[in-house]
Design a protein around this motif. Structure first.
Motif, PDB file in Angstrom:
ATOM      1  N   THR A 112       1.049  -1.268   0.022  1.00 22.45           N
ATOM      2  CA  THR A 112      -0.062  -0.041  -0.134  1.00 22.45           C
ATOM      3  C   THR A 112       1.041   1.263   0.155  1.00 22.45           C
ATOM      4  O   THR A 112       2.056   1.071   0.045  1.00 22.45           O
ATOM      5  CB  THR A 112      -1.010   0.106   1.407  1.00 22.45           C
ATOM      6  N   LYS A 113       0.291   2.394   0.162  1.00 19.98           N
ATOM      7  CA  LYS A 113       0.915   3.637   0.239  1.00 19.98           C
ATOM      8  C   LYS A 113       2.343   3.988  -1.062  1.00 19.98           C
ATOM      9  O   LYS A 113       3.204   4.499  -0.717  1.00 19.98           O
ATOM     10  CB  LYS A 113       1.712   3.920   1.638  1.00 19.98           C
ATOM     11  N   GLY A 114       1.680   3.560  -2.348  1.00 23.25           N
ATOM     12  CA  GLY A 114       2.924   3.759  -3.357  1.00 23.25           C
ATOM     13  C   GLY A 114       3.866   2.817  -3.547  1.00 23.25           C
ATOM     14  O   GLY A 114       4.667   2.808  -4.357  1.00 23.25           O
ATOM     15  N   PHE A 115       3.905   1.805  -2.361  1.00 24.71           N
ATOM     16  CA  PHE A 115       5.288   0.793  -2.550  1.00 24.71           C
ATOM     17  C   PHE A 115       4.877  -0.072  -3.590  1.00 24.71           C
ATOM     18  O   PHE A 115       3.483  -0.362  -3.742  1.00 24.71           O
ATOM     19  CB  PHE A 115       5.246  -0.032  -1.107  1.00 24.71           C
ATOM     20  N   GLY A 116       5.761  -0.654  -4.302  1.00 23.71           N
ATOM     21  CA  GLY A 116       5.714  -1.844  -5.097  1.00 23.71           C
ATOM     22  C   GLY A 116       6.679  -2.766  -5.487  1.00 23.71           C
ATOM     23  O   GLY A 116       6.778  -3.421  -6.494  1.00 23.71           O
ATOM     24  N   ALA A 117       7.858  -2.823  -4.444  1.00 23.63           N
ATOM     25  CA  ALA A 117       8.685  -3.733  -4.598  1.00 23.63           C
ATOM     26  C   ALA A 117       8.265  -5.154  -5.122  1.00 23.63           C
ATOM     27  O   ALA A 117       7.410  -5.633  -4.451  1.00 23.63           O
ATOM     28  CB  ALA A 117       9.679  -3.759  -3.258  1.00 23.63           C
ATOM     29  N   GLY A 118       9.143  -5.585  -5.992  1.00 21.64           N
ATOM     30  CA  GLY A 118       8.924  -7.018  -6.645  1.00 21.64           C
ATOM     31  C   GLY A 118       9.202  -8.239  -5.767  1.00 21.64           C
ATOM     32  O   GLY A 118      10.092  -7.879  -4.902  1.00 21.64           O
ATOM     33  N   ASN A 119       8.562  -9.341  -6.242  1.00 21.71           N
ATOM     34  CA  ASN A 119       8.642 -10.558  -5.412  1.00 21.71           C
ATOM     35  C   ASN A 119       8.574 -10.538  -3.919  1.00 21.71           C
ATOM     36  O   ASN A 119       9.403 -11.336  -3.140  1.00 21.71           O
ATOM     37  CB  ASN A 119      10.335 -10.879  -5.537  1.00 21.71           C
ATOM     38  N   THR A 120       7.540  -9.949  -3.554  1.00 20.13           N
ATOM     39  CA  THR A 120       7.342  -9.699  -1.989  1.00 20.13           C
ATOM     40  C   THR A 120       6.068  -9.947  -1.635  1.00 20.13           C
ATOM     41  O   THR A 120       5.582 -10.732  -0.662  1.00 20.13           O
ATOM     42  CB  THR A 120       7.818  -8.257  -1.635  1.00 20.13           C
ATOM     43  N   GLU A 121       4.887  -9.440  -2.375  1.00 17.81           N
ATOM     44  CA  GLU A 121       3.538  -9.849  -2.269  1.00 17.81           C
ATOM     45  C   GLU A 121       3.499 -11.179  -2.292  1.00 17.81           C
ATOM     46  O   GLU A 121       3.783 -12.162  -2.968  1.00 17.81           O
ATOM     47  CB  GLU A 121       2.620  -9.133  -3.291  1.00 17.81           C
ATOM     48  N   GLY A 122       2.747 -11.934  -1.334  1.00 17.43           N
ATOM     49  CA  GLY A 122       2.316 -13.315  -1.319  1.00 17.43           C
ATOM     50  C   GLY A 122       3.525 -14.190  -0.545  1.00 17.43           C
ATOM     51  O   GLY A 122       3.387 -15.070   0.014  1.00 17.43           O
ATOM     52  N   ARG A 123       4.485 -13.308  -0.097  1.00 22.09           N
ATOM     53  CA  ARG A 123       5.836 -14.121   0.619  1.00 22.09           C
ATOM     54  C   ARG A 123       5.732 -13.492   2.086  1.00 22.09           C
ATOM     55  O   ARG A 123       5.183 -12.355   2.467  1.00 22.09           O
ATOM     56  CB  ARG A 123       6.964 -13.693   0.135  1.00 22.09           C
ATOM     57  N   ASP A 124       6.302 -14.534   2.954  1.00 21.15           N
ATOM     58  CA  ASP A 124       6.564 -14.119   4.296  1.00 21.15           C
ATOM     59  C   ASP A 124       7.773 -13.229   4.457  1.00 21.15           C
ATOM     60  O   ASP A 124       8.908 -13.584   4.130  1.00 21.15           O
ATOM     61  CB  ASP A 124       6.935 -15.685   4.823  1.00 21.15           C
ATOM     62  N   VAL A 125       7.405 -11.971   4.794  1.00 18.35           N
ATOM     63  CA  VAL A 125       8.293 -10.913   4.992  1.00 18.35           C
ATOM     64  C   VAL A 125       9.253 -10.912   6.315  1.00 18.35           C
ATOM     65  O   VAL A 125      10.397 -10.576   6.078  1.00 18.35           O
ATOM     66  CB  VAL A 125       7.715  -9.551   4.865  1.00 18.35           C
ATOM     67  N   ALA A 126       8.888 -11.746   7.087  1.00 13.31           N
ATOM     68  CA  ALA A 126       9.623 -11.998   8.364  1.00 13.31           C
ATOM     69  C   ALA A 126      10.987 -12.944   7.740  1.00 13.31           C
ATOM     70  O   ALA A 126      11.933 -12.595   8.306  1.00 13.31           O
ATOM     71  CB  ALA A 126       8.714 -12.620   9.505  1.00 13.31           C
ATOM     72  N   ALA A 127      10.412 -13.859   7.043  1.00 10.02           N
ATOM     73  CA  ALA A 127      11.648 -14.934   6.556  1.00 10.02           C
ATOM     74  C   ALA A 127      12.327 -14.227   5.677  1.00 10.02           C
ATOM     75  O   ALA A 127      13.640 -14.270   5.506  1.00 10.02           O
ATOM     76  CB  ALA A 127      10.854 -16.042   6.019  1.00 10.02           C
ATOM     77  N   MET A 128      11.979 -13.353   4.653  1.00 13.44           N
ATOM     78  CA  MET A 128      12.829 -12.489   3.967  1.00 13.44           C
ATOM     79  C   MET A 128      13.740 -11.731   4.769  1.00 13.44           C
ATOM     80  O   MET A 128      14.981 -11.411   4.277  1.00 13.44           O
ATOM     81  CB  MET A 128      12.225 -11.639   3.040  1.00 13.44           C
ATOM     82  N   PHE A 129      13.251 -11.140   5.871  1.00 10.90           N
ATOM     83  CA  PHE A 129      14.139 -10.141   6.636  1.00 10.90           C
ATOM     84  C   PHE A 129      15.031 -10.813   7.504  1.00 10.90           C
ATOM     85  O   PHE A 129      16.208 -10.465   7.430  1.00 10.90           O
ATOM     86  CB  PHE A 129      13.173  -9.187   7.525  1.00 10.90           C
ATOM     87  N   LYS A 130      14.679 -12.073   7.703  1.00  3.18           N
ATOM     88  CA  LYS A 130      15.652 -12.927   8.557  1.00  3.18           C
ATOM     89  C   LYS A 130      16.860 -13.184   7.619  1.00  3.18           C
ATOM     90  O   LYS A 130      18.019 -13.402   7.998  1.00  3.18           O
ATOM     91  CB  LYS A 130      15.139 -14.147   8.879  1.00  3.18           C
ATOM     92  N   LYS A 131      16.509 -13.608   6.475  1.00  2.00           N
ATOM     93  CA  LYS A 131      17.640 -13.809   5.413  1.00  2.00           C
ATOM     94  C   LYS A 131      18.647 -12.644   5.275  1.00  2.00           C
ATOM     95  O   LYS A 131      20.015 -13.024   5.223  1.00  2.00           O
ATOM     96  CB  LYS A 131      16.949 -14.273   4.143  1.00  2.00           C
ATOM     97  N   SER A 132      18.124 -11.527   5.131  1.00  2.00           N
ATOM     98  CA  SER A 132      18.881 -10.366   5.026  1.00  2.00           C
ATOM     99  C   SER A 132      19.760 -10.064   6.418  1.00  2.00           C
ATOM    100  O   SER A 132      20.933  -9.796   6.218  1.00  2.00           O
ATOM    101  CB  SER A 132      18.253  -9.087   4.838  1.00  2.00           C
ATOM    102  N   LEU A 133      19.317 -10.504   7.369  1.00  2.00           N
ATOM    103  CA  LEU A 133      19.955 -10.346   8.875  1.00  2.00           C
ATOM    104  C   LEU A 133      21.072 -11.398   9.058  1.00  2.00           C
ATOM    105  O   LEU A 133      22.151 -10.737   9.313  1.00  2.00           O
ATOM    106  CB  LEU A 133      18.996 -10.589  10.025  1.00  2.00           C
TER     107      LEU A 133
END
Ligand code: GLC
Length: 498
Positions: A195-216
């Motif tokens: 929402t709010k104009g964001f549109g980063a790819g490969n994120t909708e429908g995915r677990d953002v907590a897991a994605m962030f853990k990967k970055s950590l």
């Protein structure tokens, strides 16, 4: 400012920017312009378009209340009424050091929060500005950037000296990710939609907590993601931490949304999880999505339709698009552009600067509304400095009146949302406090008063029982308190659903 208010001067904006002011004594004669009468006629037209009667508001509240119920009954509804796995209120005795990462809209913020108990805390924080590219690029890259900022923050603030991390110490982190995520547990969240104009790819429908853990992991930081939360949930908990009368939290910022505490027994869609029906759980309403796609209940003008059609998510966030700071300036700009096209405004002047979408900041509406001068010097300043346009007093009065209409409509619609939660939960008689935060609530003159006035239009005198107040920092402090509450639950052996 010169005492005579003639000639030139300067005014410092809330943003810290200084703008030049020029006053003219004969502006009515300089350029072709609309007469006072023409502007007044136009204003009447916009008044009828943007004004919400009490009766219309009550109809909206009724539809809104039904929508909230539907979201609690069935999964995957437009207003998703997301169970947050934040169980009950804080005790006020939560203690310790916690990190909070806040990805909300305009900025990324990293905070170190020390909870001292008895509702007290200390906070150290750093803000990083997000670029438009980062909002639209690949999602994993966005989370890598978050982890990188966290890394810099930890190195700077905890690398040495008093706050230095002890060997083996691992800091709990609350991640405030303020977009709709459906959660199965507190450290999980599937992004439903940006929402709010964001549109980063490969994120909708995915677990953002897991994605962030990967970055950590890339930075091997001594940090454990303990809770993924929404800003409204954080605001609810942080406000209650300091003011236990708080029952609802609302954000009026780049986006608009609310959270409140619900009885688990009244959330039929999670019956299968076997959670104690007597327990309480915070619900992130994601009410910005109210009336999306169908557009049955909200009074949309053609300017609202243009905002929607030209957004990166047409049809979505219908309620939010009428209210939040991201859109109000654009709505006003579209009205001005219409009057330019009709040959009413700025005849003989080059209007190209005003013709750029989203160039008219919502902060300008609040500045125009709060201009204390008879000549409306602030309005002159905005139009000359940012858009190279000369204005007459009649035009400036019209612009200010228009800002008022748009700002007032936003506040009254917000009151409808609050009223829906109040009705659903039966809070009207006993009354309740609503913790509110966000740039619109904090900086727009009269916004809170207009919300209160709206609540009285809906409920009559009893509407006075519902009072909004400036909330504690939910995305920082709230996030830390929730991380602490989660840790306490884990320590107490409540593993299920933690
Ligand atoms: C948007 C987001 C929501 C957030 C709100 C305020 O509506 O979808 O999650 O709470 O903005 O930041």
């Amino acid at each position: 400012m010169p005492a005579s208010r003639r000639g030139s001067g300067s005014v410092t904006l809330l943003t810290g920017q200084t703008i030049a002011i020029h006053t003219r004594t004969q502006d009515e004669e300089d350029l072709p312009h609309a007469t006072k009468k023409t502007m007044a006629d136009h204003l009447r037209k916009y008044e009828s378009l943007f004004t919400l009667t009490p009766q219309r508001m009550r109809m909206i509240v009724e539809a809104f209340t039904e929508t909230l119920e539907l979201g609690l009954n069935k999964p995957n509804q437009i207003v998703p009424m997301i169970p947050t796995f934040v169980f009950g209120w804080p005790t006020g005795q939560e203690k310790g050091d916690f990190l909070a990462l806040d990805l909300g809209g305009t900025n990324l913020r990293v905070c170190l929060v020390t909870l001292q108990g008895e509702g007290k805390f200390e906070i150290t924080q750093t803000k990083y500005r997000l670029t438009e590219d980062q909002k639209q690029d690949d999602g994993q890259k966005l989370f890598d950037f978050c982890a990188e900022c966290l890394n810099t923050f930890v190195e700077t603030n905890m690398g040495e000296g008093e706050g230095q991390l002890k060997p083996g110490q691992c800091l709990p982190l609350g991640f405030t990710f303020s977009y709709p995520c459906s959660q199965e547990r507190i450290d999980h969240g599937e992004l439903i939609r940006w929402t709010k104009g964001f549109g980063a790819g490969n994120t909708e429908g995915r677990d953002v907590a897991a994605m962030f853990k990967k970055s950590l992991e890339k930075f091997q930081l001594p940090i454990q993601l303990t809770a993924l939360i929404n800003d409204t949930t954080g605001t609810l908990i942080a406000s209650h931490y300091v003011n236990p009368r708080t029952k609802i939290a609302v954000i009026f910022g780049t986006g608009c949304n609310a959270a409140y505490m619900e009885h688990v027994k009244d959330v039929p869609k999670i019956e299968n999880l076997g959670i104690d029906p007597a327990a309480e759980m915070a619900i992130n309403c994601e009410w910005g999505a109210f009336d999306s796609f169908e557009h049955e209940h909200l009074p949309r003008t053609k300017y609202d339709t243009i905002v929607d059609d030209t957004s990166n998510k047409p049809g979505e966030q219908a309620f939010e698009k009428l209210i939040s700071g991201r859109y109000l300036g654009e709505i006003l700009r579209l009205v001005l552009c219409e009057l330019i096209d009709e040959g009413v405004l700025f005849l003989g002047q080059n209007t190209y600067k005003l013709e750029r979408p989203y160039i008219f900041d919502t902060a300008f509406l609040s500045l125009m509304e709060s201009d204390p001068t008879d000549e409306l010097l602030m309005v002159i300043g905005i139009f000359t400095h940012f858009f190279a346009l000369e204005t007459t007093l009649a035009e400036r009065q019209f612009f200010r009146a228009l800002a008022k209409l748009i700002g007032r409509r936003a506040a009254r619609l917000s009151a409808c949302g609050i009223a829906a939660i109040v009705s659903k939960m039966g809070y009207l008689e006993e009354g309740c406090s609503v913790g509110a935060d966000g740039s619109l609530y904090n900086k727009y003159p009269g916004f809170a008063d207009r919300v209160h006035e709206g609540l009285q239009d809906i409920f009559g005198d009893k509407g006075r029982n519902i009072i909004t107040h400036h909330a504690e920092d939910g995305s920082g402090v709230g996030s830390a308190i929730i991380a602490a509450m989660t840790k306490n639950r884990k320590d107490a052996g409540l593993y299920l659903h933690v």
